[in-house]
Scaffold this active site. Structure first.
Site, PDB file in Angstrom:
ATOM      1  N   LYS A 202      -0.058   4.351  -0.303  1.00  0.00           N
ATOM      2  CA  LYS A 202       0.730   4.125   0.913  1.00  0.00           C
ATOM      3  C   LYS A 202       2.195   4.274   0.553  1.00  0.00           C
ATOM      4  CE  LYS A 202       1.891   0.675   4.390  1.00  0.00           C
ATOM      5  NZ  LYS A 202       1.472  -0.550   5.080  1.00  0.00           N
ATOM      6  N   LYS A 254      -1.658   7.349   3.185  1.00  0.00           N
ATOM      7  CA  LYS A 254      -0.870   7.069   4.391  1.00  0.00           C
ATOM      8  C   LYS A 254       0.604   7.284   4.108  1.00  0.00           C
ATOM      9  CE  LYS A 254       0.423   3.149   7.176  1.00  0.00           C
ATOM     10  NZ  LYS A 254       0.443   1.721   7.213  1.00  0.00           N
TER      11      LYS A 254
END
Ligand code: PBG
Length: 334
Positions: A202, A254
């Site tokens: 992330k 992400k």
């Protein structure tokens, strides 16, 4: 030059692009409803769904409208629903997250009561929606994030969510050791069947901006001490490997669209399912440009989902999950 004099081309790729039927026959990538996960926001004490200004088409749900949305998700045959809670009160340690009657816990139980196992319910394990400073963990006196103190809170959050029926707990906080801490706590509580999705790679991205509107949180400072540097590709492999060793059942990359290289790397090397999150800013950019007529909305949505799939995602979290099924102009392109 006459036609006959033209040299024979060894191969003509256009042959297989000539008609829609031919193109469909040789399409390498298809996006299926069953691999799409719809993220949804539910706000404490809301009676009517409320629009989110920077996320056109996305709302903050009331408990009632969330239940109805869950039914829609089941009917559309989507892969799952990912829940985020928006509390009314926030404090330094994010107490709403570990309150058994906190909004996310109540919503999880309500959704499960409505749709049971027809929908895979995922819940966000992170403190940023619940803290007044907006960080994903608790802070020390010097305002740095206290990794290990945060792990205890994640463990309590995850156990509460699993007890309320979450099928998958989604760990988005990027604390070191979070997967192991949560897996151990779940197992100790007898919740051995609850799966862990780790936001393994992330990045500290500007594309989470509209999400802050959705959860009404303001951030003091930035998250670069725990989320990854957008400059780093190789490091994602290490993050994924660690999370898998710690017990992650699914790993996630992400954001999605700006990180397709990372996604392709992770997908190529992973022996667990790989998810990608098409985040709020990815939606906002497309909706804004489409609203003023600068790009074709449906084609761009379909192309973005196809590209995320092509890069290697098994699962895509996207605010357009229902759109992909219910809007024929998108669906026919997937
Ligand atoms: C953390 C979390 C965030 C998102 C998903 N989980 C916010 C953040 O890390 O800043 C962002 C998703 C999006 O932008 O759509 N609870």
């Amino acid at each position: 030059m006459t036609h006959d004099a033209r040299p024979a081309l060894p191969y003509r790729p256009r042959r297989l692009r000539r008609t829609p039927a031919l193109r469909a026959l040789v399409s390498e990538t298809r996006v299926d409803a069953r691999e799409l996960v719809l993220p949804a926001f539910v706000k404490e004490d809301l009676t009517e769904p409320a629009p989110i200004m920077s996320m056109p088409g996305v709302v903050q749900h009331s408990l009632d409208s969330l239940r109805r949305e869950a039914v829609r998700v089941a009917e559309a045959g989507l892969g799952g629903l990912m829940l985020f809670g928006v509390p009314l009160e926030r404090d330094a340690v994010g107490s709403g997250a570990t309150d058994p009657d906190g909004i996310l816990n109540v919503a999880t139980a309500a959704v499960k009561a409505e749709v049971g196992d027809a929908v895979v319910v995922m819940t966000d394990v992170c403190l940023d929606e619940f803290t007044d400073h907006g960080h994903c963990g608790v802070l020390r006196a010097d305002a740095t994030v206290d990794n290990d103190a945060t792990l205890d809170l994640y463990a309590r959050m995850a156990v509460l969510q699993a007890e309320r029926g979450a099928d998958v707990v989604a760990l988005s906080g990027m604390m070191d050791g979070q997967v192991e801490a949560v897996r151990e706590a779940l197992d100790d509580a007898g919740l051995t069947d609850t799966a862990v999705l780790a936001y393994a790679a992330k990045y500290a991205s500007a594309l989470y901006g509209p999400f802050r509107d959705a959860v009404e949180s303001t951030l003091t400072g930035d998250r670069r001490t725990y989320q990854m540097d957008p400059a780093n590709r190789r490091e994602a492999q290490r993050e994924v490997a660690l999370d898998v060793v710690e017990g992650a059942d699914i790993v996630m990359v992400k954001p999605a669209s700006l990180y397709l290289d990372v996604l392709a790397d992770v997908a190529a090397g992973s022996d667990v399912p790989v998810a990608a999150y098409q985040v709020s800013g990815e939606l906002a950019m497309v909706e804004a440009a489409a609203a003023i007529g600068w790009i074709d909305r449906e084609r761009t949505i379909a192309e973005s989902l196809t590209s995320i799939k092509r890069a290697g995602a098994d699962i895509i979290a996207t605010y357009w999950a229902l759109e992909a099924v219910e809007n024929p102009q998108v669906r026919e392109l997937l």
